[in-house]
Write a protein that holds these residues in place. Structure first.
Motif: not given
Length: 112
Positions: A37-40, A52-54, A45-49
């Motif tokens: 997930v971190s690589n994705l 995660s929703k995407h 230019d959006v938050s990790l949250a």
């Protein structure tokens, strides 16, 4: 007449998932192999949250599988829903090609 897809395919959900550019980018990233997930999230230019929703939208559409490996979540592409969407689009492509061929014949006949 164009045939309707089988009822068990939720093409609305697949097309809705494909409607966002970040989700399409994520699918391209996982097409090369599983990604964390971190690589994705890195190129966006959006938050990790937000990423995660995407990912949850893509998972709900059946386009990715998310697997936990300790603290790391890895995403894998599931191409079956894409294949169903491609099949649906192909029927319409054939429909329009036939229509354009008929139009070309009609235009040729009216020119003569």
């Amino acid at each position: 007449m164009v045939e309707q897809p089988p009822d068990d395919l939720d093409l609305d959900t697949v097309f809705q998932a494909l409607a966002h550019p970040i989700r399409r980018d994520i699918l391209e990233q996982v097409a090369d192999g599983p990604e964390s997930v971190s690589n994705l999230a890195e190129p966006h230019d959006v938050s990790l949250a937000a990423v995660s929703k995407h990912l949850h939208v893509l998972e709900d559409a059946g386009l990715i599988d998310i697997e936990k490996d300790g603290r790391v979540r890895r995403c894998h592409l599931n191409a079956a829903p894409l294949s169903a969407a491609f099949g649906w689009l192909t029927r319409y492509r054939v429909f329009w090609e036939d229509r354009f061929d008929a139009l070309a014949i009609h235009l040729e006949e009216t020119e003569e």
